[in-house]
Scaffold this active site. Structure first.
Site, PDB file in Angstrom:
ATOM      1  N   ASP A   1      43.607  -6.387 -15.554  1.00  0.00           N
ATOM      2  CA  ASP A   1      44.669  -7.364 -15.304  1.00  0.00           C
ATOM      3  C   ASP A   1      44.222  -8.751 -15.756  1.00  0.00           C
ATOM      4  OD1 ASP A   1      46.782  -8.870 -14.422  1.00  0.00           O
ATOM      5  OD2 ASP A   1      46.333  -8.639 -12.278  1.00  0.00           O
TER       6      ASP A   1
ATOM      7  N   LYS B   1      45.164 -15.409 -16.242  1.00  0.00           N
ATOM      8  CA  LYS B   1      44.291 -15.784 -15.135  1.00  0.00           C
ATOM      9  C   LYS B   1      43.209 -16.737 -15.637  1.00  0.00           C
ATOM     10  CE  LYS B   1      44.601 -11.544 -12.374  1.00  0.00           C
ATOM     11  NZ  LYS B   1      45.167 -12.188 -11.172  1.00  0.00           N
TER      12      LYS B   1
ATOM     13  N   ARG C   1      53.489  -5.045  -8.594  1.00  0.00           N
ATOM     14  CA  ARG C   1      54.783  -4.676  -7.993  1.00  0.00           C
ATOM     15  C   ARG C   1      55.744  -4.134  -9.050  1.00  0.00           C
ATOM     16  NH1 ARG C   1      55.383 -10.761  -5.869  1.00  0.00           N
ATOM     17  NH2 ARG C   1      53.119 -10.566  -5.982  1.00  0.00           N
TER      18      ARG C   1
HETATM   19  N1  BES Z   1      45.542  -7.903  -9.267  1.00  0.00           N
HETATM   20  C1  BES Z   1      46.032  -9.113  -8.744  1.00  0.00           C
HETATM   21  C2  BES Z   1      45.697  -9.308  -7.271  1.00  0.00           C
HETATM   22  C3  BES Z   1      44.265  -9.575  -6.951  1.00  0.00           C
HETATM   23  C4  BES Z   1      43.785 -10.864  -6.887  1.00  0.00           C
HETATM   24  C5  BES Z   1      43.417  -8.553  -6.621  1.00  0.00           C
HETATM   25  C6  BES Z   1      42.474 -11.117  -6.541  1.00  0.00           C
HETATM   26  C7  BES Z   1      42.103  -8.796  -6.268  1.00  0.00           C
HETATM   27  C8  BES Z   1      41.638 -10.075  -6.222  1.00  0.00           C
HETATM   28  C9  BES Z   1      47.546  -9.176  -8.886  1.00  0.00           C
HETATM   29  O1  BES Z   1      48.062  -8.530  -9.986  1.00  0.00           O
HETATM   30  C10 BES Z   1      47.890 -10.616  -9.024  1.00  0.00           C
HETATM   31  O2  BES Z   1      47.517 -11.196 -10.004  1.00  0.00           O
HETATM   32  N2  BES Z   1      48.584 -11.167  -8.036  1.00  0.00           N
HETATM   33  C11 BES Z   1      48.941 -12.537  -8.060  1.00  0.00           C
HETATM   34  C12 BES Z   1      50.358 -12.656  -7.590  1.00  0.00           C
HETATM   35  C13 BES Z   1      50.931 -14.033  -7.789  1.00  0.00           C
HETATM   36  C14 BES Z   1      51.092 -14.320  -9.261  1.00  0.00           C
HETATM   37  C15 BES Z   1      52.258 -14.102  -7.084  1.00  0.00           C
HETATM   38  C16 BES Z   1      47.991 -13.275  -7.124  1.00  0.00           C
HETATM   39  O3  BES Z   1      47.637 -12.732  -6.079  1.00  0.00           O
HETATM   40  O4  BES Z   1      47.574 -14.374  -7.478  1.00  0.00           O
HETATM   41 ZN    ZN Z   2      46.961  -6.965 -10.717  1.00  0.00          ZN
HETATM   42 MN    MN Z   3      48.063  -9.770 -11.688  1.00  0.00          MN
END
Ligand code: BES
Ligand code: ZN
Ligand code: MN
Length: 493
Positions: free
Chosen positions: A272, A279, A353
């Site tokens: 991801d 990110k 999601r």
């Molecule tokens: N895979 C991430 C969530 C995650 C973050 C897992 C840190 C483990 C450690 C997920 O896909 C994500 O990026 N979520 C975002 C959502 C936001 C953009 C609403 C997040 O948590 O920042």
């Molecule tokens: Zn993710």
């Molecule tokens: Mn993500």
């Protein structure tokens, strides 16, 4: 490693290595007393000299014995009254760490013989098997030098007191072995780097499970097949990558023919990057663990097949990468999910999601009695619960309670979190049925609320394991959670 039940104390038994405990203030456990008579009071002397104070996890090795007991590992257990499952786990893990550095081929643990505060024979035996299995786990090795030798310890006995305990202990060993095998498989998959563990690699791992276990069958859908099913949401996430995406569908048929299965849906984002909503660099490597939900589903299948459980389970794993490119989904793009509902993608990093919603919709065709999704879904759950509890959401009180109980029994706990209309407000969109993100606040909850929009008429629970499925820092690696919770839930259904 092989596990066996050992009846009674160490007075008459033969072993390469006996593991016994000492409580704080130097009180010998009953097994340590018993053994000490055979080895000339060596344990009492250790304590008297102040070489072992009984702090939980402190270990001393007596290696130079000869006779029916070749070695003794003495481990601190802490206070007698506070000796519970947690201390038992820690003491046994420390002891096995020392045993592993000896030449012992077999060992017997007498640590549970005085009783463990909050564990019966079944629980303490299962814990011992899980700890033993974890102690021999090795990260898939990509290091070229100093290959670690195979462990010499091949048999671990778990001492229980009476004959009446044997049945429970045997059952606990079978269950512990299943959980151990499932946890190891999950860790192996999740620990691989994303250039090894691709969606295709997960599909292959699923096919391997079907080859090894008669009751498991697998079907792998490619992107064209997903397009025909109108999984516009899932496919929007994989648009930016060259790596083919798959929907992996597993079935375990151990129950009767008509029996409604439990559906497990696991997030399988093998890497991801965030996509166009890229990110930041720090710790981005850890996003190789973003397929932990998927790995936990495969691990759970491994466990239940090993244990030959008489139930039906289906697994649905949407597997893909989330990458930026000229073809990638852009913020503001609108997609149509398999359910028919449209989604405005405001943040391409909220991709979990987007793949889960189509997988949940797909799971409906199996008419499951419950649907449980498992996902490293949000950073927000890590802020909320750290790496202790997984976040537990859902729309069915009985299911939620059953999962909470399973987590407590398996020492793989989940904390119940709320969902509801008030939280879903933020998902409103001017352009589509709803957006894929709300504000920053309550991020784990709004993510669950998004999923809830796809669960009408289903009994559904969601485990956000972003904080618990893997560790960062010096201990970086997959934990195997929540396989113990899921297996315990299925065991007690
Ligand atoms: N895979 C991430 C969530 C995650 C973050 C897992 C840190 C483990 C450690 C997920 O896909 C994500 O990026 N979520 C975002 C959502 C936001 C953009 C609403 C997040 O948590 O920042
Ligand atoms: Zn993710
Ligand atoms: Mn993500």
């Amino acid at each position: 490693m092989e596990f066996f039940v050992s009846l009674g104390g160490p007075a008459k038994q033969r072993t390469d290595c006996a593991i016994v405990g000492v409580y704080d203030k130097g009180t010998l456990s009953a097994a340590a007393e018993e053994l000490d008579k055979r080895i000339g009071g060596r344990i009492a002397r250790l304590v008297k000299r102040g070489d072992l104070r009984g702090k939980t996890g402190d270990v001393v090795l007596l290696a130079d014995l000869n006779g029916p007991v070749e070695r003794v590992v003495v481990v601190g257990l802490g206070g007698r009254n506070s000796f519970k499952r947690k201390q038992y786990r820690k003491a046994l893990a420390s002891a096995l760490g020392v045993v592993a550095r000896t030449g012992a081929k077999d060992a017997v643990s007498y640590l549970g013989l005085d009783g463990v505060g909050d564990a019966d024979t079944y629980a303490l035996t299962r814990i011992a098997v899980e700890v033993g299995s974890n102690s021999q786990y090795r990260i898939p090795d990509h290091k070229t030098a100093n290959k670690r030798p195979k462990p010499t310890l091949t048999k671990l006995g778990i001492a229980v007191s009476g004959r009446g305990d044997r049945g429970n202990a045997e059952r606990a060993i079978a269950h512990g072995e299943g959980i151990g095998a499932g946890v190891s498989l999950m860790r192996d998959l999740a620990n691989q780097p994303a250039n090894v563990c691709t969606p295709g690699y997960l599909a292959k791992a699923a096919r391997n499970l079907a080859r090894e276990h008669r009751k498991i069958s697998v079907r792998v859908l490619n992107e064209a097949e997903c397009r025909r099913l109108q999984m516009g949401s899932f496919l929007s996430v994989t648009r930016g990558t060259q790596e083919p995406a798959y929907l992996i569908v597993l079935e375990y048929k151990g129950g009767t023919r008509g029996e409604a299965p439990t559906a497990l849906v696991g997030k399988g984002v093998t890497f991801d990057t965030g996509g166009i909503s890229l990110k930041p660099p720090p710790a981005m490597d850890e996003m190789k663990f973003d397929m932990s939900g998927a790995a936990s589903v495969l691990g759970t299948f491994k466990a239940i097949a090993t244990m030959d459980l008489p139930i039906n389970v289906v697994g649905v794993v949407p597997a893909c990468e989330n990458m930026p490119s000229g073809l990638a989904t852009k913020p503001g793009d609108i997609v149509k999910s398999m359910s028919g509902q449209t989604i405005e993608i405001l943040n391409t990093d909220a991709e979990g999601r987007l793949i889960l919603c189509d997988a949940i919709t797909y799971a409906r065709r199996f008419k499951p009695d419950v649907v449980i999704d498992i996902a490293t879904l949000t950073g927000a759950i890590v802020v909320s619960l750290g790496n202790v509890y997984s976040g537990l959401f859902g729309n069915d009180e009985d299911l939620i309670a059953a999962l909470e109980d399973a987590g407590r029994r398996a020492d793989d706990r989940a904390w119940r979190m709320p969902i509801g209309e008030e939280y879903a407000e933020g998902l409103k969109s001017n352009f589509a049925d709803f957006a894929n993100v709300a504000g920053r606040e309550g991020g784990a909850i709004t993510a669950a609320c998004f999923l809830a929009k796809f669960t009408d008429g289903l009994k559904w629970a969601h485990l956000d394991v972003a904080g618990t499925a893997y560790l960062s820092g010096a201990q970086k690696g997959s934990t195997g959670r929540p396989v113990p919770l899921l297996v315990d839930y299925l065991l007690n259904k």
